[in-house]
Design a protein around this motif. Structure first.
Motif, PDB file in Angstrom:
ATOM      1  N   UNK A 153       0.820  -1.208   0.000  1.00  0.00           N
ATOM      2  CA  UNK A 153       0.000   0.000   0.000  1.00  0.00           C
ATOM      3  C   UNK A 153       0.856   1.260   0.000  1.00  0.00           C
ATOM      4  N   UNK A 204       1.131  -6.515   3.720  1.00  0.00           N
ATOM      5  CA  UNK A 204       0.228  -5.439   4.123  1.00  0.00           C
ATOM      6  C   UNK A 204       1.026  -4.292   4.754  1.00  0.00           C
ATOM      7  N   UNK A 205       0.403  -3.129   4.848  1.00  0.00           N
ATOM      8  CA  UNK A 205       1.046  -1.998   5.517  1.00  0.00           C
ATOM      9  C   UNK A 205       1.012  -2.146   7.030  1.00  0.00           C
ATOM     10  N   UNK A 206       0.155  -3.037   7.526  1.00  0.00           N
ATOM     11  CA  UNK A 206       0.057  -3.322   8.959  1.00  0.00           C
ATOM     12  C   UNK A 206       1.446  -3.659   9.495  1.00  0.00           C
ATOM     13  N   UNK A 207       1.919  -2.859  10.460  1.00  0.00           N
ATOM     14  CA  UNK A 207       3.322  -2.952  10.895  1.00  0.00           C
ATOM     15  C   UNK A 207       3.741  -4.355  11.325  1.00  0.00           C
ATOM     16  N   UNK A 215       2.163  -7.332  10.765  1.00  0.00           N
ATOM     17  CA  UNK A 215       2.057  -8.344   9.709  1.00  0.00           C
ATOM     18  C   UNK A 215       3.305  -8.273   8.827  1.00  0.00           C
TER      19      UNK A 215
END
Lengths: 272, 389
Positions: free
Chosen positions: B189, B283-286, B288
């Protein structure tokens, strides 16, 4: 003979609880470690999760609703919401929604409380202030709602008959999915206690806010670890109800003693 | 940096990989064992644990979950992984996969063999204690620059990210890649809108096409959910930090990878096979992302942050770089380096790049990061929940 009753807590806005837990609720994965440190200092309950940020679509309100359900569960006496500051699930808005329903809720932000150490210190102090001591009172068994978690085929009618006979209400979950998913669904329905019949290939498990009574099957796994179950597979419906009443009346279940079981937060959409 | 002789000291692994830590990882393969894993690690100096919410089900994301566990268990910063299991065939399959993936020794402790949670904990404690002593007795030896597998990460970005911490990290990354190390940019992302610039830097046109395709695939996956990602991002925290659009966020985020050419594109949790600069689809989720890095042999990470975030990994030392002095000088218990000096005008980009480079070496050689001090061992299973790829 007097009618059986349970000693329980009246949690304003939450209901009659058979436990008096203080929930340290991280609103995002980034605040789970700080939340655990606060919980350890004050004897509160917390859980690690991986949500609250980079969520989209139905999950945004879904996660909010789930956290609100946890915070307003009858077994909870007070809640400290711990946020990071920059996440999707904004802790202040979550806290506002919770306080509309219940009292004894406070909110802290790591990025505005001096970082990790500052938040642990401020959070522990805030949590202690919140932890109002409730007295417990005797309540009739009619106040109890038991969740029945079925992950395997069980002849459940005798238990239902026995519960009805004692005036205890119940909710059954038996759809597809394992115990962890069922526990979360039962929590949202505000059951104060769960009796679980896990699949023969699954271990007994717990849920941080709700005492879970695990009933063994005769599977090789369950027989190998039979000591981890509160009730053995031969247990009769009467024995189950007796266990439910004693657990409601403060006897700890094995999963409570072990503090085992993580919360499975329902999600439908990938992270961005 | 005129001298390119490596000052690095690490732990060589039998397959040529290098570790900069010698952890004992306590890995529960069932959520019901997470508390036990944490208790064992807390009682064993030198051991770390993760916890998660998976119950061993063969769910839609099983392939991704199994790959993540197998890779994570074999991260080169681990001396030995103690795997806690219930004793099922699904778990046995993951352990087999981990053994094929890496030579990292695995010791399994089964609940069904132990007979009780208490005996499982006692048995695992004893094994972890012995292993931790062996791990502590090993000495570091000189390591080449190619031992570094650097993860590039940003989280809680602000308007300074793209002009201070990220380009300074780019300076350090470029230097390491030039010396023969591996560096991995990720967070699909966060390159959306800047992908054409990165694709133009591909060593091979095929790699450039892959970068474009991974981003297009990502946008399709989010569109499939009925969401316009360019509307959903930047996050509210980013906007409060002064970012206006996703493209602005991406142009800044991509600067972490400096100017080096791209050697390849990796799927989530896939390991790089040769040195160079890579892009990994995460993902951009830190967390993950960080978990995907750990499963892909990353042995050190630099994480830039505008708003300040404490998170780290059980197995990868994670260096936090603040993008602005306002936060960097306040949240000192989670920030290792303040790159806000660049916008303050007291240090140049090149100078802060050198500071980050030196810190990578210092941390690789054993200096603990703030996230390590704080025991920030966050872990995530990245699931797609049926979203198409």
């Amino acid at each position: 003979m007097s009618l059986p009753e349970i000693w329980a807590f009246k949690h304003e806005g939450r209901g009659i609880g058979i436990r008096h837990h203080q929930l340290i609720l991280p609103s995002v994965v980034c605040s789970t470690v700080v939340s655990r440190r606060i919980a350890q200092e004050v004897g509160g309950i917390t859980f690690a999760h991986q949500h609250g940020c980079a969520i989209i679509g139905v999950d945004v309100s879904g996660i909010d609703d789930f956290f609100i359900a946890l915070a307003s569960h009858p077994n909870v006496g007070s809640v400290l919401v711990v946020g990071l500051g920059c996440e999707t699930t904004q802790g202040n808005e979550l806290t506002e929604k919770i306080t509309k329903l219940t009292k004894s809720t406070e909110y802290l932000v790591i990025q505005e409380s001096g970082g990790v150490e500052g938040t642990v210190a401020t959070g522990a102090a805030a949590a202690r202030e919140l932890a109002i001591t409730y007295s417990h009172f005797p309540y009739p068994l009619e106040e109890l709602v038991v969740g029945i978690e079925l992950s395997r085929d069980v002849e459940i009618e005798p238990l239902l008959t026995e519960l009805t006979h004692e005036g205890i209400k119940y909710v059954i979950i038996s759809e597809a999915g394992g115990s962890a998913k069922h526990f979360s669904m039962l929590m949202s329905q505000k059951v104060q206690l769960i009796i679980s019949f896990p699949d023969g290939n699954q271990p007994p498990s717990g849920f941080p806010l709700i005492p879970v009574i695990n009933v063994a099957s005769d599977s090789p796994l369950h027989q190998a670890i039979s000591g981890e179950f509160d009730l053995q597979f031969e247990a009769t419906a009467k024995e189950m109800v007796a266990k439910i009443i004693s657990t409601a009346d403060h006897t700890k279940t094995i999963s409570e003693q072990n503090q085992s079981g993580e919360i499975l937060v329902p999600r439908l959409v990938r992270s961005v | 940096m005129s001298n390119s002789t490596s000052p690095l000291l690490g732990y060589p692994r039998p397959d040529g990989r290098w570790g900069f830590r010698n952890h004992i990882l306590i890995l529960p393969l069932h959520q019901a064992l997470s508390t036990a894993a944490r208790d064992i690690a807390d009682a064993t100096p030198g051991a770390v644990a993760i916890s998660h919410d998976w119950s061993g089900e063969i769910e839609k994301d099983f392939e991704r979950i199994s790959k993540t566990f197998a890779g994570f268990a074999g991260n080169p910063n681990i001396f030995t992984t103690v795997v806690l299991t219930i004793g099922t065939e699904v778990e046995a399959g993951i352990i087999e996969r981990a053994k094929k993936f890496s030579p990292t020794p695995l010791v399994e402790v089964k609940l069904s063999d132990a007979g009780s949670m208490f005996k499982l904990v006692t048995s695992a404690l004893e094994k972890a204690g012995e292993l931790a002593e062996k791990a502590a007795a090993e000495s570091r030896v000189p390591a080449p620059w190619s031992s570094v597998v650097l993860g590039l990460e940003c989280g809680g970005s602000d308007a300074y990210s793209g002009i201070t911490a990220n380009p300074a990290l780019g300076v350090a990354s470029d230097r390491l890649v030039e010396f023969g190390a591996t560096s991995i940019l990720a967070e699909t992302m966060e390159i959306l809108g800047a992908e054409h610039l990165l694709a133009a830097r591909a060593l091979d046109p095929k790699v450039g096409a892959q970068i474009i395709e991974v981003v297009a695939r990502y946008e399709r996956s989010i569109n499939y959910e009925g969401i316009d990602i360019r509307g959903a991002q930047p996050s509210r925290g980013n906007i409060e930090g002064g970012l206006s659009t996703l493209e602005e966020k991406s142009l800044g985020a991509a600067k972490k990878a400096g100017n080096a050419p791209f050697t390849g594109v990796l799927e989530y949790a896939d390991r790089p096979t040769a040195p160079g600069l890579y892009f990994m689809d995460t993902p951009g989720h830190d967390i993950e992302q960080l978990t995907g890095f750990a499963a892909a042999d990353v042995n050190i990470t630099v994480f830039t942050t505008g708003r300040g975030t404490p998170t780290g990994s059980a197995v990868i030392p994670t260096i936090k770089v603040a993008t602005n002095s306002e936060m960097g000088l306040v949240l000192t218990d989670l920030i290792d380096i303040n790159a806000g000096t660049i916008s303050d005008g007291t240090q140049t980009l090149e100078e802060v790049g050198q500071i980050i480079f030196d810190e990578i070496v210092r941390v690789a050689n054993g200096h603990l990061t703030k996230a390590e001090h704080g025991k920030h061992h966050e872990f995530n299973l990245s699931r797609l929940y049926g979203s198409t790829l």
